[in-house]
Each structure stands twice: as structure tokens, then as C-alpha cells.
Design a protein around this motif. Sequence first.
Motif, short mmCIF file in Angstrom:
data_model
loop_
_atom_site.label_atom_id
_atom_site.label_comp_id
_atom_site.label_asym_id
_atom_site.label_seq_id
_atom_site.Cartn_x
_atom_site.Cartn_y
_atom_site.Cartn_z
N ALA A 42 0.76 -1.01 0.05
CA ALA A 42 -0.05 0.04 0.13
C ALA A 42 0.80 1.34 0.00
N ALA A 43 1.92 1.29 0.71
CA ALA A 43 2.85 2.45 0.84
C ALA A 43 3.39 2.50 -0.53
N VAL A 44 3.70 1.48 -1.64
CA VAL A 44 4.20 1.52 -2.85
C VAL A 44 3.26 2.32 -3.76
N GLN A 45 1.98 2.06 -3.55
CA GLN A 45 0.95 2.52 -4.45
C GLN A 45 0.76 4.12 -3.91
N ALA A 46 0.71 4.13 -2.75
CA ALA A 46 0.71 5.61 -2.22
C ALA A 46 1.92 6.62 -2.70
N TRP A 47 3.01 5.82 -2.85
CA TRP A 47 4.16 6.41 -3.46
C TRP A 47 4.04 6.86 -4.88
N ILE A 48 3.65 6.11 -5.53
CA ILE A 48 3.38 6.25 -6.94
C ILE A 48 2.41 7.24 -7.27
N GLU A 49 1.22 7.21 -6.43
CA GLU A 49 0.28 8.34 -6.62
C GLU A 49 1.01 9.72 -6.22
N ALA A 50 1.82 9.79 -5.24
CA ALA A 50 2.55 10.99 -4.92
C ALA A 50 3.51 11.50 -6.11
N GLU A 51 4.09 10.62 -6.85
CA GLU A 51 4.89 11.10 -7.93
C GLU A 51 4.09 11.61 -9.08
N ARG A 52 3.00 10.92 -9.38
CA ARG A 52 1.99 11.32 -10.27
C ARG A 52 1.69 12.92 -9.85
N GLU A 53 1.36 13.07 -8.54
CA GLU A 53 0.84 14.36 -8.33
C GLU A 53 1.92 15.43 -8.43
N GLN A 54 3.37 14.94 -8.29
CA GLN A 54 4.38 15.70 -8.39
C GLN A 54 4.60 16.19 -9.74
N PHE A 55 4.43 15.21 -10.68
CA PHE A 55 4.39 15.70 -11.96
C PHE A 55 3.46 16.72 -12.42
N ARG A 56 2.19 16.52 -12.11
CA ARG A 56 1.02 17.58 -12.34
C ARG A 56 1.51 18.72 -11.63
N ARG A 57 1.95 18.97 -10.46
CA ARG A 57 2.28 20.35 -9.77
C ARG A 57 3.61 20.64 -10.53
N LYS A 58 4.43 20.07 -10.53
CA LYS A 58 5.74 20.74 -10.83
C LYS A 58 6.33 20.71 -12.25
N GLY A 59 5.76 19.61 -12.91
CA GLY A 59 6.29 19.11 -14.24
C GLY A 59 7.52 18.41 -14.19
N TYR A 60 8.11 17.75 -12.90
CA TYR A 60 9.08 16.77 -12.78
C TYR A 60 9.03 15.82 -11.67
N GLY A 61 9.64 14.75 -11.34
CA GLY A 61 9.46 13.95 -10.39
C GLY A 61 10.31 12.69 -11.02
N LEU A 62 9.98 11.50 -10.38
CA LEU A 62 10.82 10.35 -10.41
C LEU A 62 10.05 9.43 -11.73
N PHE A 63 10.75 9.34 -12.82
CA PHE A 63 10.10 8.74 -14.11
C PHE A 63 10.26 6.88 -13.72
N ALA A 64 9.02 6.16 -14.06
CA ALA A 64 9.54 4.84 -14.16
C ALA A 64 10.37 4.52 -15.51
N VAL A 65 11.44 3.79 -15.25
CA VAL A 65 12.45 3.38 -16.40
C VAL A 65 12.35 1.99 -16.80
N GLU A 66 12.09 1.99 -18.12
CA GLU A 66 12.14 0.40 -18.67
C GLU A 66 13.24 0.46 -19.96
N ARG A 67 13.72 -0.86 -20.07
CA ARG A 67 14.40 -1.09 -21.10
C ARG A 67 13.48 -0.94 -22.61
N SER A 68 13.95 -0.72 -23.50
CA SER A 68 13.20 -0.61 -24.74
C SER A 68 13.14 -1.95 -25.44
N ASP A 69 14.11 -2.59 -25.51
CA ASP A 69 14.41 -3.99 -26.33
C ASP A 69 15.39 -5.04 -25.61
#
Length: 200
Positions: A42-69
Motif C-alpha cells: 500500500a505504501a508503494v501505491q501511495a508513493w506512485i500516486e505522490a509521484e503522479r501528483e508531483q509531475f502534475r504540480r511541478k512538471g518533474y518527478g521520478l520517472f519509471a524506467v524501462e528497457r526498450s528492447d
Amino acid sequence: MTVLRTARLLMREWKDDDVDPIARMVEDPRVGKYLSKFRNRAAVQAWIEAEREQFRRKGYGLFAVERSDPPEFVGFCGLTDVDYEAHFTPAVEIGWRLQPDCWGHGYASEAAAAVLDFGFEALKLNEIVANSSVDNLASRIVMERIGMSHDPKDDFDHPLKAPDDVLRRQVLYRITLQDWHRRRQAQLAPSSPVFGNAGG
């Protein structure tokens, strides 16, 4: 929302199904050695929501990173506001955390370099900082690879850690807009990110 792309990585908005890979990653003792852990899923889910809100408010935050190929979740990397008082605050900090099986491939340096480019090019920041415990050599190597500099006079005791915490003593690294420009002009930047919106 902004997405960043490098030669091997996609840095994107968080999805609900990122909860499980994040939860598994932070449970690994190698990941948690130098960094705070989440209490539960649940704390992970709350953290993800906080990151989404950070991007909405500030335009930056922590990105999820994935390998392309092939597509694979790698971890996260991005910018956050330093949330405590210290001699260098207020400040914007770069940070990252990757799955252990993705270590040793240069992903942290590649992602962090792209985030610096985003911070200085798109956000017009004047300085970006990073800190780690003194003996976190892996993170310090990444900071140096992306052009950040360390002055021992900047080292500090983390105010949110207990006096007897072995991670309390921190090293501080910095890179200014001018330093970044010089690095770019010397063609030493390790990645060339492409900025776009989530729909593009």
C-alpha cells in the motif's frame, strides 16, 4: 506528461501495474542497503500516486524506467525537491534506484544523464544536486560519470537520520547549468534524450 528516451531506455509515467515490480525491487536487501524501504505494498501505491501528483504540480518527478528492447522494468530515475533543511537547500535533487539484475549495464548513468538534460534544457534549472552515504561507491561513480562534482566541504549529516545511523553522513555532489553547458559543448554527455509528450 513528458517522456524521455535514450538509446536503450524509456522513462515514462507511472502505471498501476508498476506496483508489483517496485515492491519486489525494494524488498531486495541489495537495493535497501543504502536507501529507505517501503513499509508494504500500500505504501508503494501511495508513493506512485505522490509521484503522479508531483509531475502534475511541478512538471518533474521520478520517472519509471524501462528497457526498450526487450521491454523490461528497470527501476526509476528523476528529479525531486529536497524535503529537509540543509546548507544547500532549497534544491532539486537527482536520484535513481534500479533492480539488481540491471546493475552493471550503464543504465543508471544513461538514465541520469537524460534527466540532467531534461532538468537544464526543459526545466531551466540553475543547479541539480545529488547525495549519498559516504560508502555508497556505486552511486558516487554514477554522479561523477554524469559530470557532477564533489567538494568535501559540502558533506553533511542527514537531518532525517538518527545520530547512530551508519548512513547519516552524506556526500553532496553538484552540477550547475554552466557546468552542464561546458560538458555538452565538449561533447562528453553520455546520452541524447528525446523529449515528448505521453501521447506522442
